[in-house]
Motif scaffolding. Structure first.
Motif, short mmCIF file in Angstrom:
data_model
loop_
_atom_site.label_atom_id
_atom_site.label_comp_id
_atom_site.label_asym_id
_atom_site.label_seq_id
_atom_site.Cartn_x
_atom_site.Cartn_y
_atom_site.Cartn_z
N ASN A 270 0.86 -1.19 0.00
CA ASN A 270 0.00 0.00 0.00
C ASN A 270 0.89 1.22 0.00
OD1 ASN A 270 -2.09 1.81 0.18
ND2 ASN A 270 -2.63 1.31 2.29
N ASN A 271 0.89 1.97 -1.13
CA ASN A 271 1.74 3.16 -1.27
C ASN A 271 3.21 2.83 -1.02
OD1 ASN A 271 -0.43 4.89 -1.86
ND2 ASN A 271 -0.83 5.18 0.35
N HIS A 272 3.67 1.75 -1.65
CA HIS A 272 5.07 1.31 -1.58
C HIS A 272 5.48 0.85 -0.17
CE1 HIS A 272 5.52 2.83 -5.62
NE2 HIS A 272 5.07 4.03 -5.22
N HIS A 273 4.56 0.59 0.68
CA HIS A 273 4.87 0.08 2.02
C HIS A 273 4.13 -1.24 2.24
CE1 HIS A 273 7.04 3.59 3.52
NE2 HIS A 273 6.08 4.36 2.99
N LEU A 274 4.75 -2.10 3.02
CA LEU A 274 4.10 -3.35 3.38
C LEU A 274 3.10 -3.09 4.51
CD1 LEU A 274 7.12 -5.87 3.40
CD2 LEU A 274 5.17 -5.89 1.83
N GLN A 275 1.91 -3.59 4.32
CA GLN A 275 0.87 -3.38 5.32
C GLN A 275 0.28 -4.74 5.70
OE1 GLN A 275 -2.74 -1.03 4.24
NE2 GLN A 275 -1.85 0.47 5.64
N LEU A 276 0.01 -4.94 6.98
CA LEU A 276 -0.54 -6.20 7.44
C LEU A 276 -1.98 -6.38 6.98
CD1 LEU A 276 0.82 -6.16 11.10
CD2 LEU A 276 1.47 -7.81 9.34
N THR A 277 -2.30 -7.59 6.58
CA THR A 277 -3.70 -7.93 6.32
C THR A 277 -4.38 -8.15 7.68
OG1 THR A 277 -3.22 -10.30 6.25
CG2 THR A 277 -3.05 -9.09 4.18
N LYS A 278 -5.67 -8.42 7.64
CA LYS A 278 -6.39 -8.67 8.88
C LYS A 278 -5.81 -9.89 9.60
CE LYS A 278 -11.04 -9.50 10.71
NZ LYS A 278 -12.48 -9.69 10.38
N THR A 279 -5.55 -10.94 8.84
CA THR A 279 -4.94 -12.14 9.43
C THR A 279 -3.52 -11.85 9.91
OG1 THR A 279 -6.20 -13.45 7.84
CG2 THR A 279 -4.47 -14.57 9.07
N GLY A 280 -2.81 -11.05 9.10
CA GLY A 280 -1.45 -10.68 9.48
C GLY A 280 -1.42 -9.89 10.79
N GLN A 281 -2.41 -8.99 10.97
CA GLN A 281 -2.47 -8.21 12.20
C GLN A 281 -2.76 -9.09 13.41
OE1 GLN A 281 -1.93 -4.69 12.42
NE2 GLN A 281 -1.72 -5.35 14.55
N GLU A 282 -3.62 -10.09 13.21
CA GLU A 282 -3.94 -11.01 14.30
C GLU A 282 -2.69 -11.81 14.70
OE1 GLU A 282 -6.99 -14.73 15.33
OE2 GLU A 282 -7.15 -13.64 13.43
N LEU A 283 -1.96 -12.27 13.68
CA LEU A 283 -0.72 -13.00 13.97
C LEU A 283 0.29 -12.10 14.68
CD1 LEU A 283 1.05 -15.54 13.68
CD2 LEU A 283 1.78 -14.67 11.44
N TYR A 284 0.37 -10.86 14.24
CA TYR A 284 1.30 -9.90 14.84
C TYR A 284 0.97 -9.72 16.33
CZ TYR A 284 3.89 -5.55 15.64
OH TYR A 284 4.74 -4.57 16.14
N ASP A 285 -0.30 -9.49 16.63
CA ASP A 285 -0.72 -9.22 18.02
C ASP A 285 -0.45 -10.41 18.94
OD1 ASP A 285 -1.57 -6.74 17.21
OD2 ASP A 285 -3.68 -7.32 16.98
N ARG A 286 -0.56 -11.61 18.41
CA ARG A 286 -0.37 -12.78 19.25
C ARG A 286 1.10 -13.22 19.30
NH1 ARG A 286 -5.31 -16.93 18.13
NH2 ARG A 286 -4.35 -17.90 19.94
#
Length: 294
Positions: free
Chosen positions: A51-67
């Motif tokens: 997104n705009n040349h940056h990596l952005q977490l998907t919804k699943t990616g955000q859940e994995l990140y938080d845990r």
């Protein structure tokens, strides 16, 4: 999936860029991209989108990140804690031993070391008289040695078992005229060459005093601190010595006769010695003393 992969994932998410994450992790960008691809394949989901040349977490990616974040943090802390255990400043304990007390109490000392890994144990091996001097001089903290006591500024507690100690014997080559005797007194050593322990040892002091008493000092042809050297020298020098009987089973030197010495006080008990005024590591010293006594 393992902790390493999760750590890569978290760093990429924080940096939002493979290039920056690669510099921090010292890993190539292709290796990081391959790592994320494997994770996505394993989880059957997409973890990042551009997104705009940056990596952005998907919804699943955000859940994995938080845990994953607290898991990785806890794991890294665990590793740091284990590493820091080796860096912990240990309390030094300097233990004086004689050759015989080291043999007799090695099992107990080993158990103490295993149970008290916060203690940095050092051994100093000397004769009992030298160890008493070293205690007074502060070179050691505690000592396993034999009576009698020569220094007034220390305490020697006898160890419970009356069998703990050693007995003085005359040692002679089997070809020596005294070798056939069933027992001997110091007077019987007249005209024999004598090899003696130094006065660092109780028996060395015993020999010195009795040689002066009976005018045998000229018969002493060698003085040394090494038991094995003394035993090896007896046949070569056609000499006798006075040593602990307990050395008989620990020596490699054969063809020697071991004869009981009948003079009074020829049996010396073991004790544990320490200064009357303990040093800063008094609690560790007390702990060691109690361990040996019990």
């Amino acid at each position: 999936m393992d902790i390493r992969q999760l750590n890569y994932f978290l760093t990429i998410a924080d940096m939002q860029n493979y290039s920056h994450a690669a510099k921090i992790l010292y890993v190539s960008q292709p290796a990081l991209k391959q790592n994320i691809s494997k994770m996505e394949e394993e989880l059957h989901t997409q973890l990042f989108i551009y997104n705009n040349h940056h990596l952005q977490l998907t919804k699943t990616g955000q859940e994995l990140y938080d845990r994953a974040k607290p898991l990785v943090k806890e794991f890294n802390q665990l590793i740091d804690d284990f590493k820091n255990q080796d860096r912990t400043v240990k309390t030094p304990l300097y233990i004086g031993v004689t050759f015989l007390t080291m043999l007799e109490y090695m099992d107990q000392i080993s158990r103490f070391i295993r149970r008290n890994q916060q203690v940095d144990v050092h051994f100093i091996q000397e004769g009992s008289i030298k160890l008493q001097h070293d205690l007074v001089d502060g070179k050691i903290d505690v000592a396993l040695l034999s009576f009698p006591q020569f220094e007034q500024d220390i305490i020697i507690d006898p160890l419970a078992d009356e069998s703990e100690g050693y007995t003085a014997y005359v040692v002679a080559p089997k070809s020596h005229p005294l070798a056939g005797y069933k027992e001997l007194s110091f007077k019987d050593l007249k005209n024999s060459n004598i090899v003696s322990l130094s006065t660092n040892f109780v028996l060395g002091e015993f020999v010195k005093q009795n040689c002066e008493k009976y005018n045998y000092s000229q018969q002493v042809i060698l003085v040394h601190d090494d038991f094995e050297l003394i035993l090896h020298s007896l046949n070569q020098l056609d000499a006798i010595s006075i040593l602990p009987k307990e050395l008989m089973t620990n020596s490699t030197v054969k063809d020697l006769a071991w004869i009981p010495l009948t003079d009074s006080k020829n049996t010396y008990r073991h004790g544990i010695a320490y200064r009357k005024k303990l040093s800063q590591n008094a609690s560790v010293i007390r702990q060691f003393i109690d361990h040996i006594k019990n």
